[in-house]
Design a protein around this motif. Structure first.
Motif, mmCIF file in Angstrom:
data_model
loop_
_atom_site.group_PDB
_atom_site.id
_atom_site.type_symbol
_atom_site.label_atom_id
_atom_site.label_comp_id
_atom_site.label_asym_id
_atom_site.label_seq_id
_atom_site.Cartn_x
_atom_site.Cartn_y
_atom_site.Cartn_z
ATOM 1 N N GLY A 87 -10.098 -3.418 -6.324
ATOM 2 C CA GLY A 87 -10.424 -4.822 -7.182
ATOM 3 C C GLY A 87 -9.063 -4.454 -8.407
ATOM 4 N N ARG A 88 -8.769 -5.812 -8.450
ATOM 5 C CA ARG A 88 -7.778 -5.804 -10.337
ATOM 6 C C ARG A 88 -8.526 -7.061 -11.407
ATOM 7 N NH1 ARG A 88 -3.985 -2.592 -9.265
ATOM 8 N NH2 ARG A 88 -2.168 -3.152 -7.642
ATOM 9 N N PRO A 89 -8.882 -6.183 -12.407
ATOM 10 C CA PRO A 89 -9.331 -6.652 -13.327
ATOM 11 C C PRO A 89 -9.435 -8.761 -13.604
ATOM 12 C CG PRO A 89 -7.740 -5.382 -14.270
ATOM 13 C CD PRO A 89 -7.469 -5.584 -13.037
ATOM 14 N N VAL A 112 -8.277 -12.683 1.205
ATOM 15 C CA VAL A 112 -6.707 -13.043 0.434
ATOM 16 C C VAL A 112 -5.199 -11.831 0.454
ATOM 17 C CG1 VAL A 112 -5.367 -14.109 -1.085
ATOM 18 C CG2 VAL A 112 -7.830 -15.290 -0.552
ATOM 19 N N TRP A 113 -6.286 -10.942 -0.798
ATOM 20 C CA TRP A 113 -5.180 -9.766 -0.610
ATOM 21 C C TRP A 113 -5.274 -9.608 -0.284
ATOM 22 C CZ3 TRP A 113 -6.193 -4.563 0.542
ATOM 23 C CH2 TRP A 113 -5.454 -3.215 -0.294
ATOM 24 N N LYS A 114 -6.010 -8.772 1.512
ATOM 25 C CA LYS A 114 -5.688 -8.208 2.484
ATOM 26 C C LYS A 114 -5.066 -8.582 3.294
ATOM 27 C CE LYS A 114 -10.545 -5.717 3.415
ATOM 28 N NZ LYS A 114 -11.165 -6.064 4.353
ATOM 29 N N HIS A 116 -2.109 -11.011 2.488
ATOM 30 C CA HIS A 116 -1.097 -10.560 2.097
ATOM 31 C C HIS A 116 0.013 -9.431 1.775
ATOM 32 C CE1 HIS A 116 -1.643 -14.266 -0.508
ATOM 33 N NE2 HIS A 116 -0.734 -13.890 -0.886
ATOM 34 N N ARG A 117 -1.084 -7.685 2.046
ATOM 35 C CA ARG A 117 -1.484 -7.571 1.842
ATOM 36 C C ARG A 117 -0.500 -6.330 3.728
ATOM 37 N NH1 ARG A 117 -0.506 -2.068 -1.844
ATOM 38 N NH2 ARG A 117 -0.011 -0.627 -0.164
ATOM 39 N N ARG A 118 -0.869 -6.748 4.763
ATOM 40 C CA ARG A 118 -0.731 -6.687 5.800
ATOM 41 C C ARG A 118 1.010 -7.279 6.135
ATOM 42 N NH1 ARG A 118 -3.605 -9.815 10.272
ATOM 43 N NH2 ARG A 118 -2.310 -8.268 11.761
ATOM 44 N N PRO A 355 -3.998 -2.065 -13.714
ATOM 45 C CA PRO A 355 -5.769 -1.595 -13.964
ATOM 46 C C PRO A 355 -6.419 -2.273 -12.632
ATOM 47 C CG PRO A 355 -4.331 -2.551 -15.243
ATOM 48 C CD PRO A 355 -3.143 -2.218 -14.687
ATOM 49 N N HIS A 356 -7.214 -0.857 -12.212
ATOM 50 C CA HIS A 356 -7.863 -1.983 -10.850
ATOM 51 C C HIS A 356 -9.159 -1.603 -11.543
ATOM 52 C CE1 HIS A 356 -6.604 1.432 -7.641
ATOM 53 N NE2 HIS A 356 -5.237 1.067 -8.355
ATOM 54 N N CYS A 357 -10.066 -3.041 -10.699
ATOM 55 C CA CYS A 357 -11.601 -2.879 -11.083
ATOM 56 C C CYS A 357 -12.635 -2.015 -9.631
ATOM 57 C CB CYS A 357 -11.135 -4.362 -11.090
ATOM 58 S SG CYS A 357 -12.543 -5.555 -11.845
ATOM 59 N N GLY A 420 1.244 4.880 -7.904
ATOM 60 C CA GLY A 420 -0.419 4.042 -7.712
ATOM 61 C C GLY A 420 -1.375 5.120 -6.627
ATOM 62 N N TRP A 421 -2.802 4.394 -6.343
ATOM 63 C CA TRP A 421 -3.858 4.794 -5.699
ATOM 64 C C TRP A 421 -4.303 4.434 -4.458
ATOM 65 C CZ3 TRP A 421 -4.314 10.067 -7.263
ATOM 66 C CH2 TRP A 421 -3.701 10.426 -8.426
ATOM 67 N N GLY A 422 -5.021 4.917 -4.074
ATOM 68 C CA GLY A 422 -5.672 4.106 -2.995
ATOM 69 C C GLY A 422 -5.426 2.964 -1.492
ATOM 70 N N ILE A 425 -1.568 0.986 -3.647
ATOM 71 C CA ILE A 425 -0.979 2.334 -3.624
ATOM 72 C C ILE A 425 0.416 1.372 -2.638
ATOM 73 C CG2 ILE A 425 -0.629 3.161 -0.787
ATOM 74 C CD1 ILE A 425 0.524 5.771 -2.737
ATOM 75 N N CYS A 426 1.414 1.652 -4.426
ATOM 76 C CA CYS A 426 2.978 0.594 -3.697
ATOM 77 C C CYS A 426 3.630 -0.074 -2.625
ATOM 78 C CB CYS A 426 3.697 1.116 -4.623
ATOM 79 S SG CYS A 426 5.745 0.681 -4.628
ATOM 80 N N PRO A 427 3.586 -0.743 -2.002
ATOM 81 C CA PRO A 427 3.809 -0.725 -0.209
ATOM 82 C C PRO A 427 5.756 -0.423 -0.446
ATOM 83 C CG PRO A 427 4.034 -2.717 -1.055
ATOM 84 C CD PRO A 427 3.341 -2.048 -2.666
HETATM 85 C C1 HEM Z 1 10.638 3.443 -9.651
HETATM 86 C C2 HEM Z 1 10.379 1.513 -7.997
HETATM 87 C C3 HEM Z 1 8.280 1.654 -8.631
HETATM 88 C C4 HEM Z 1 7.420 2.299 -9.282
HETATM 89 C C5 HEM Z 1 7.680 3.004 -10.067
HETATM 90 C C6 HEM Z 1 6.040 1.401 -8.595
HETATM 91 C C7 HEM Z 1 5.097 1.367 -8.986
HETATM 92 C C8 HEM Z 1 3.816 1.117 -8.321
HETATM 93 C C9 HEM Z 1 2.763 0.991 -8.808
HETATM 94 C C10 HEM Z 1 1.971 1.780 -9.776
HETATM 95 C C11 HEM Z 1 1.910 0.187 -8.260
HETATM 96 C C12 HEM Z 1 -0.308 -0.159 -8.537
HETATM 97 C C13 HEM Z 1 -0.570 0.649 -7.642
HETATM 98 C C14 HEM Z 1 -1.753 0.777 -7.959
HETATM 99 O O1 HEM Z 1 -2.266 -0.900 -8.500
HETATM 100 O O2 HEM Z 1 -2.549 1.598 -8.143
HETATM 101 C C15 HEM Z 1 2.968 -0.909 -7.458
HETATM 102 C C16 HEM Z 1 2.500 -2.072 -6.405
HETATM 103 C C17 HEM Z 1 2.894 -2.764 -5.904
HETATM 104 N N1 HEM Z 1 4.792 -2.427 -6.179
HETATM 105 FE FE1 HEM Z 1 6.013 -0.937 -6.315
HETATM 106 N N2 HEM Z 1 6.842 0.735 -7.741
HETATM 107 C C18 HEM Z 1 7.963 0.850 -7.361
HETATM 108 C C19 HEM Z 1 8.795 -0.118 -7.052
HETATM 109 C C20 HEM Z 1 8.494 -1.463 -6.134
HETATM 110 C C21 HEM Z 1 9.089 -1.514 -4.800
HETATM 111 C C22 HEM Z 1 10.495 -1.102 -4.298
HETATM 112 C C23 HEM Z 1 8.466 -2.521 -4.385
HETATM 113 C C24 HEM Z 1 9.163 -3.799 -2.977
HETATM 114 C C25 HEM Z 1 10.245 -3.955 -2.781
HETATM 115 C C26 HEM Z 1 7.529 -2.369 -4.701
HETATM 116 C C27 HEM Z 1 5.991 -3.622 -4.083
HETATM 117 C C28 HEM Z 1 4.814 -3.211 -4.829
HETATM 118 C C29 HEM Z 1 3.748 -4.212 -4.645
HETATM 119 C C30 HEM Z 1 3.846 -5.859 -4.157
HETATM 120 C C31 HEM Z 1 2.422 -4.407 -5.060
HETATM 121 C C32 HEM Z 1 1.397 -4.534 -5.535
HETATM 122 C C33 HEM Z 1 0.703 -4.054 -4.447
HETATM 123 C C34 HEM Z 1 -0.882 -4.647 -4.983
HETATM 124 O O3 HEM Z 1 -1.349 -4.674 -5.563
HETATM 125 O O4 HEM Z 1 -1.347 -4.469 -3.382
HETATM 126 N N3 HEM Z 1 7.766 -1.482 -5.613
HETATM 127 N N4 HEM Z 1 4.014 0.285 -7.358
#
Ligand code: HEM
Length: 500
Positions: A87-89, A112-114, A116-118, A355-357, A420-422, A425-427
């Motif tokens: 989750g997110r806080p 809703v998150w799922k 968007h994530r898809r 942050p996660h929650c 990030g994690w689980g 993790i950053c898509p």
């Molecule tokens: C050096 C570049 C980047 C770093 C260090 C980074 C790092 C991260 C981290 C730490 C998170 C949170 C993960 C978690 O909650 O555990 C995240 C989420 C996210 N990132 Fe990245 N990111 C980078 C580049 C990008 C790029 C290029 C995109 C898309 C074009 C992107 C899209 C997203 C999105 C949409 C999320 C939200 C995911 C969610 O909440 O489900 N990021 N990123």
């Protein structure tokens, strides 16, 4: 039935008997508010970890926080127990007041998150696509020609290239070389969030009732900041999407997340709101992170000139001086990759991730973690953990290489922490990874980087200082960039002419 009820009651009692993880003693009412750092939070949280162990508990009023300074704990919680820790806080300032609740990065875990994530997962997949490498190739070449023309503005050009990549990927829009109104809007919008800092930077994050205080009330300056950001948030969501849909209607749209999703036969993906929100979220997530990470790489190269020269020698062998780097050259540049990894390890731009929650009560290593606890994973501390990275303060790209100088897959890469994690993790991680390589390879193949000299002729070496915020950025530094030879300068000019 009665037995099940007894068991449930017993389990509930047992769980509540467990204590929270260790942490500084809270003061009555306000709890640990004085222990929540406001600058360089990653260092302060690491110090708490040194004192209390890999998992630290803080409480502010009714809110619980758990700080994780250890990779194993982070993986246990956010990956192995991701059903509970994804989750997110609540983010009263950013989501409710500033109006960014449509952004997936701030959404709580749920349907809703799922959905968007898809959309994002379907578009990015689990590797870098050839369509994306062509985009990176083009924008890196334009970036190099901008740097050749005005080297001192390299940071602006890094940002411009990142913005061009994202706006094309998300909306299929080609942006103007300089001062594009969409980039100006998107930058203002993302700056407003960066300025808000990490969640928790505003009192309203801890005292949500402050949401209802009117803007005119003394001390309610945050309401003005929120109002301004609300307008930007709405502009950022609607304006580029309207432009992109017009292009789709007129049949002149380039490949993009918008076009791809609108054409999807899956009704859950092609909904207007889902596409609009997902595309809008990309700019915010990508441009500042990528820009800061490339700046960190340049800073690392200035601080480690021997490694920088070694990268250039490797590029001489792999690419030569008769052409610019292509993505296929990456296999021949392990030392460059190792330097990128090491700069990401030392200077992660999301040092505390996002942050996660927790979505329910949990027990971990005999400690109680209650539902709604904010989990902050300190990636910065994990990436400097001497058990995982011996001599953690030193810039040692060799740690990722085997005896033959190839990237050693058995060594730990910062990529598994910095994105990030689980389930959260950053898509965009594969795209980010390729962007870093393109920028670094292009820059060092064609240019020399040097520190500016002070009045006594001594190089001004950048400090390792990173400014705090949702994205940590290196403190401003100067870098003297010159073409490696007239032949290299000509290569850059020709590449630009080919594109235009
Ligand atoms: C050096 C570049 C980047 C770093 C260090 C980074 C790092 C991260 C981290 C730490 C998170 C949170 C993960 C978690 O909650 O555990 C995240 C989420 C996210 N990132 Fe990245 N990111 C980078 C580049 C990008 C790029 C290029 C995109 C898309 C074009 C992107 C899209 C997203 C999105 C949409 C999320 C939200 C995911 C969610 O909440 O489900 N990021 N990123």
């Amino acid at each position: 039935m009665a037995a099940a009820l007894c068991l449930a009651t017993w389990l509930w009692r047992e769980r509540n008997r467990l204590s929270f993880p260790p942490g500084p003693r809270p003061i009555p009412l306000l709890g640990n508010i004085a222990d929540i750092p406001v600058v360089k939070q990653w260092e302060a949280y690491r110090d708490l970890g040194t004192r209390y162990g890999p998992i630290v508990h803080l409480q502010v009023l009714y809110r619980h926080l758990v700080i994780v300074n250890d990779a194993e704990v982070a993986s246990d919680l956010c990956e192995k127990r991701s059903a509970v820790y994804s989750g997110r806080p609540p983010l009263p300032m950013i989501s409710d007041l500033m109006g960014w609740s449509w952004n997936i990065g701030f959404m709580d875990y749920g349907p809703v998150w799922k959905a968007h994530r898809r959309v994002l997962q379907r578009y990015f997949g689990n590797s870098i696509s050839s369509q994306h490498t062509s985009l990176l190739r083009k924008n890196t070449r334009l970036f190099l020609s901008d740097v050749l023309a005005v080297p001192s503005k390299f940071e602006d050009y890094i940002r411009r290239a990142a913005a061009a990549n994202v706006l094309t990927m998300a909306y299929g829009i080609d942006i103007a070389r300089h001062g594009d109104p969409l980039v100006v809007l998107a930058d203002k919008a993302s700056n407003s969030i960066i300025a808000a800092g990490l969640p928790g930077s505003f009192a309203v994050d801890w005292f949500p009732f402050l949401k209802h205080v009117p803007e005119w009330f003394p001390g309610a300056g945050f309401q003005r900041i929120a109002r301004e950001s609300r307008a930007l948030s709405s502009g950022m969501k609607e304006t580029p999407y309207t432009v992109a849909k017009e292009a789709v209607r007129e049949g002149r749209a380039h490949a993009s997340l918008v076009l791809d999703s609108l054409n999807s036969s899956d009704g859950d993906i092609s909904s207007d709101d889902l596409i609009k929100n997902s595309a809008g979220a990309m700019y915010l997530a990508a441009v500042d992170t990528i820009t800061a990470q490339i700046m960190s790489f340049i800073m690392a190269m200035l601080r480690n000139s021997t490694a920088c020269r070694k990268v250039q020698e490797e590029l001489n062998r792999a690419v030569g001086d008769a052409r610019l780097p292509e993505y296929a050259d990456r296999a021949q540049t392990p030392f460059l990759d190792a330097c990128i990894l090491e700069s990401c390890r030392l200077y992660p731009v999301a040092p505390l991730g996002v942050p996660h929650c927790t979505s329910q009560d949990d027990e971990y290593r005999g400690f109680r973690i209650t539902q709604g606890t904010t989990i902050i994973v300190n990636s910065w501390a994990i990436l400097r953990d001497p058990k995982r990275f011996p001599e953690p303060e030193a810039f040692k790209p060799e740690r990722y290489l085997d005896a033959n100088g190839r990237l050693d897959p058995s060594t730990e890469h910062p990529n598994i922490t910095m994105f990030g994690w689980g389930r959260r993790i950053c898509p965009g991680r594969y795209f980010a990874d390729s962007t870093l390589w393109f920028a670094a390879a292009g820059l060092l193949s064609c240019f020399n980087l040097a520190c500016e000299l002070d009045v006594n002729g001594k190089p001004i070496i950048p400090t390792e200082e990173m400014h705090s915020g949702l994205v940590a950025v290196p403190a401003p530094f100067s870098c003297v960039i010159t073409p490696r030879s007239e032949k290299h300068a000509e290569l850059v000019r020709t590449a630009q002419d080919d594109i235009e």
